[in-house]
Design an enzyme around this catalytic site. Structure first.
Site, PDB file in Angstrom:
ATOM      1  N   ILE A  74       0.841  -1.206   0.000  1.00  0.00           N
ATOM      2  CA  ILE A  74       0.000   0.000   0.000  1.00  0.00           C
ATOM      3  C   ILE A  74       0.877   1.257   0.000  1.00  0.00           C
ATOM      4  CG2 ILE A  74      -1.767   1.293   1.275  1.00  0.00           C
ATOM      5  CD1 ILE A  74      -2.769  -1.448   2.351  1.00  0.00           C
TER       6      ILE A  74
ATOM      7  N   ASP B  18      10.654   2.471   6.784  1.00  0.00           N
ATOM      8  CA  ASP B  18      10.162   1.098   6.941  1.00  0.00           C
ATOM      9  C   ASP B  18      11.156   0.378   7.846  1.00  0.00           C
ATOM     10  OD1 ASP B  18       8.194  -0.983   5.080  1.00  0.00           O
ATOM     11  OD2 ASP B  18       9.857  -1.891   6.211  1.00  0.00           O
TER      12      ASP B  18
ATOM     13  N   GLU C 212     -13.366  -1.272  17.196  1.00  0.00           N
ATOM     14  CA  GLU C 212     -14.299  -1.131  16.064  1.00  0.00           C
ATOM     15  C   GLU C 212     -15.545  -1.987  16.283  1.00  0.00           C
ATOM     16  OE1 GLU C 212     -12.201  -1.799  12.385  1.00  0.00           O
ATOM     17  OE2 GLU C 212     -10.800  -0.182  12.788  1.00  0.00           O
TER      18      GLU C 212
ATOM     19  N   HIS D 273     -13.605   1.935   8.515  1.00  0.00           N
ATOM     20  CA  HIS D 273     -12.758   0.825   8.046  1.00  0.00           C
ATOM     21  C   HIS D 273     -13.207   0.334   6.654  1.00  0.00           C
ATOM     22  CE1 HIS D 273     -10.059  -2.716   9.469  1.00  0.00           C
ATOM     23  NE2 HIS D 273      -9.902  -2.482   8.171  1.00  0.00           N
TER      24      HIS D 273
HETATM   25  P1  NAD Z   1       2.766  -4.993   3.553  1.00  0.00           P
HETATM   26  O1  NAD Z   1       3.103  -6.189   4.353  1.00  0.00           O
HETATM   27  O2  NAD Z   1       2.916  -5.063   2.068  1.00  0.00           O
HETATM   28  O3  NAD Z   1       3.601  -3.733   4.058  1.00  0.00           O
HETATM   29  C1  NAD Z   1       3.807  -3.442   5.406  1.00  0.00           C
HETATM   30  C2  NAD Z   1       5.191  -2.814   5.529  1.00  0.00           C
HETATM   31  O4  NAD Z   1       5.364  -2.375   6.880  1.00  0.00           O
HETATM   32  C3  NAD Z   1       6.337  -3.782   5.222  1.00  0.00           C
HETATM   33  O5  NAD Z   1       7.197  -3.222   4.238  1.00  0.00           O
HETATM   34  C4  NAD Z   1       7.046  -3.965   6.563  1.00  0.00           C
HETATM   35  O6  NAD Z   1       8.450  -4.110   6.404  1.00  0.00           O
HETATM   36  C5  NAD Z   1       6.705  -2.672   7.259  1.00  0.00           C
HETATM   37  N1  NAD Z   1       6.737  -2.730   8.715  1.00  0.00           N
HETATM   38  C6  NAD Z   1       6.383  -3.771   9.515  1.00  0.00           C
HETATM   39  N2  NAD Z   1       6.471  -3.381  10.807  1.00  0.00           N
HETATM   40  C7  NAD Z   1       6.875  -2.098  10.807  1.00  0.00           C
HETATM   41  C8  NAD Z   1       7.142  -1.152  11.826  1.00  0.00           C
HETATM   42  N3  NAD Z   1       6.974  -1.443  13.115  1.00  0.00           N
HETATM   43  N4  NAD Z   1       7.564   0.086  11.460  1.00  0.00           N
HETATM   44  C9  NAD Z   1       7.718   0.409  10.159  1.00  0.00           C
HETATM   45  N5  NAD Z   1       7.490  -0.451   9.141  1.00  0.00           N
HETATM   46  C10 NAD Z   1       7.059  -1.676   9.469  1.00  0.00           C
HETATM   47  O7  NAD Z   1       1.264  -4.621   3.945  1.00  0.00           O
HETATM   48  P2  NAD Z   1       0.228  -3.728   3.118  1.00  0.00           P
HETATM   49  O8  NAD Z   1      -0.546  -4.619   2.204  1.00  0.00           O
HETATM   50  O9  NAD Z   1       0.925  -2.549   2.558  1.00  0.00           O
HETATM   51  O10 NAD Z   1      -0.766  -3.314   4.305  1.00  0.00           O
HETATM   52  C11 NAD Z   1      -0.355  -2.381   5.292  1.00  0.00           C
HETATM   53  C12 NAD Z   1      -1.414  -2.207   6.381  1.00  0.00           C
HETATM   54  O11 NAD Z   1      -2.653  -1.825   5.807  1.00  0.00           O
HETATM   55  C13 NAD Z   1      -1.731  -3.448   7.212  1.00  0.00           C
HETATM   56  O12 NAD Z   1      -1.852  -3.050   8.567  1.00  0.00           O
HETATM   57  C14 NAD Z   1      -3.092  -3.869   6.764  1.00  0.00           C
HETATM   58  O13 NAD Z   1      -3.780  -4.533   7.784  1.00  0.00           O
HETATM   59  C15 NAD Z   1      -3.702  -2.512   6.463  1.00  0.00           C
HETATM   60  N6  NAD Z   1      -4.866  -2.573   5.572  1.00  0.00           N
HETATM   61  C16 NAD Z   1      -5.941  -1.808   5.866  1.00  0.00           C
HETATM   62  C17 NAD Z   1      -7.053  -1.835   5.040  1.00  0.00           C
HETATM   63  C18 NAD Z   1      -8.251  -0.977   5.343  1.00  0.00           C
HETATM   64  O14 NAD Z   1      -9.360  -1.376   5.028  1.00  0.00           O
HETATM   65  N7  NAD Z   1      -8.056   0.198   5.919  1.00  0.00           N
HETATM   66  C19 NAD Z   1      -7.073  -2.670   3.908  1.00  0.00           C
HETATM   67  C20 NAD Z   1      -5.943  -3.415   3.613  1.00  0.00           C
HETATM   68  C21 NAD Z   1      -4.832  -3.364   4.452  1.00  0.00           C
END
Ligand code: NAD
Length: 298
Positions: A151, A170, A254, A272
């Site tokens: 994302i 990151d 939530e 959400h």
């Molecule tokens: P992803 O796994 O592709 O990316 C997450 C990144 O965060 C990774 O690059 C990882 O190295 C990094 N990371 C992990 N812990 C960290 C920390 N403590 N500090 C900094 N970086 C850290 O995941 P994504 O697909 O990009 O999703 C990211 C977030 O979005 C997740 O929490 C997911 O649950 C959330 N999400 C929310 C919705 C929504 O409806 N709002 C929908 C989809 C995903």
């Protein structure tokens, strides 16, 4: 194979699975009923509402349930380790919703920077607050993205197209060909806009100390997970004008009971809905078809 999609499933995916002889039940069963009937299914599909916690796994272990699919990204409603230790495979559909979440984040950013959210409220109350609503452009601003995975990267590309200068932090990914990595505190210090895209974590990443490092008048977006920002510290930062606007799609609890945050004039809130688009749900459905078919053919 029998599949229970307890939080629903895209209708095209249901049709396609049924065509291939897979029985799909899309009824939503509440906890007690779910614990009782899960023994009849080989696969459970959940979004974020159904909790596949230890208690659920205890009810399901030793039955024919062998697969849990999270239709989405975050696995925080599933005890993955306990499920795996009890012979249940857990998987998710990580690629389907990145674009939808990135677009929602940009929506919140523009709504806050141009007072769109608050204008919708005050104009409906008959107030013509034209003079109070001089906003800022996104173009030319520094945009700090925290968590640079699927994302985060999708968002970086869109924000760049709008003329923003993207920097990122990151914990694990540090070398990117297009965007500048900076230490966490440095991203907090330099950014005009900050958006969080890390997985759900136990302790908030953004609390009182982190707000102190940020620029006065920063905009902050959270469409990751609720616990990533301390909501009390955020309210304080909004009330002291440290934060000019906050876009919040995810909450510590939530549905959220935090009326003070939702009603705050400098906040743009959504319940959400990051992945709630027709396109994301269709792609999630397609990923699920592949996972179920692959499992069924083993
Ligand atoms: P992803 O796994 O592709 O990316 C997450 C990144 O965060 C990774 O690059 C990882 O190295 C990094 N990371 C992990 N812990 C960290 C920390 N403590 N500090 C900094 N970086 C850290 O995941 P994504 O697909 O990009 O999703 C990211 C977030 O979005 C997740 O929490 C997911 O649950 C959330 N999400 C929310 C919705 C929504 O409806 N709002 C929908 C989809 C995903």
């Amino acid at each position: 194979m029998k599949v229970l999609a307890n939080d629903g499933l895209d209708k095209n995916a249901v049709e396609r699975l049924e065509k291939d002889g897979i029985y799909v039940d899309t009824t939503h069963y509440e906890k007690d009923q779910l614990f009782n009937i899960i023994k009849d299914f080989d696969c459970l599909i959940v979004r974020s509402a159904t909790k596949a916690n230890k208690e659920f796994i205890d009810a399901a272990k030793g039955t024919k349930l062998k697969l849990i699919i999270r239709a989405g990204v975050g696995l925080d409603n599933i005890d993955v380790e306990y499920a795996t230790n009890n012979g249940i495979t857990v998987t998710n559909t990580p690629n389907s919703s990145s674009n939808s979440v990135a677009e929602l984040v940009l929506g919140h950013m523009i709504c806050l920077a141009r007072y769109i959210t608050i204008s919708n409220i005050t104009l409906r109350e008959g107030k013509w607050n034209k003079k109070a609503y001089t906003g800022v452009e996104l173009s030319g601003k520094t945009f700090g993205i925290i968590g640079f995975g699927r994302i985060g990267k999708a968002l970086a590309n869109k924000a760049t197209a709008l003329g923003m200068n993207v920097i990122f932090y990151d914990k694990y990914y540090k070398n990117d060909e297009k965007y500048e990595y900076l230490p966490f505190n440095e991203v907090l210090r330099r950014s005009d806009f900050i958006s969080l895209h890390v997985p759900g974590i136990d302790k908030p990443l953004i609390g009182k100390n982190e707000f102190e490092l940020m620029k006065d008048g920063v905009f902050l977006i959270n469409a990751a997970r609720g616990g990533v920002i301390d909501e009390t510290a955020l309210l304080n930062a909004l009330n002291t004008d440290k934060v000019a606007g906050a876009g919040i799609d995810v909450f510590m609890e939530e549905p959220t009971p935090n009326a003070e945050l939702c009603n705050h004039p400098k906040v743009s809130v959504t319940p959400h809905i990051g992945a709630a688009t027709a396109e994301a749900q269709m792609r999630i459905g397609e990923e699920i078809i592949d996972i179920v078919m692959d499992f069924d053919s083993r």
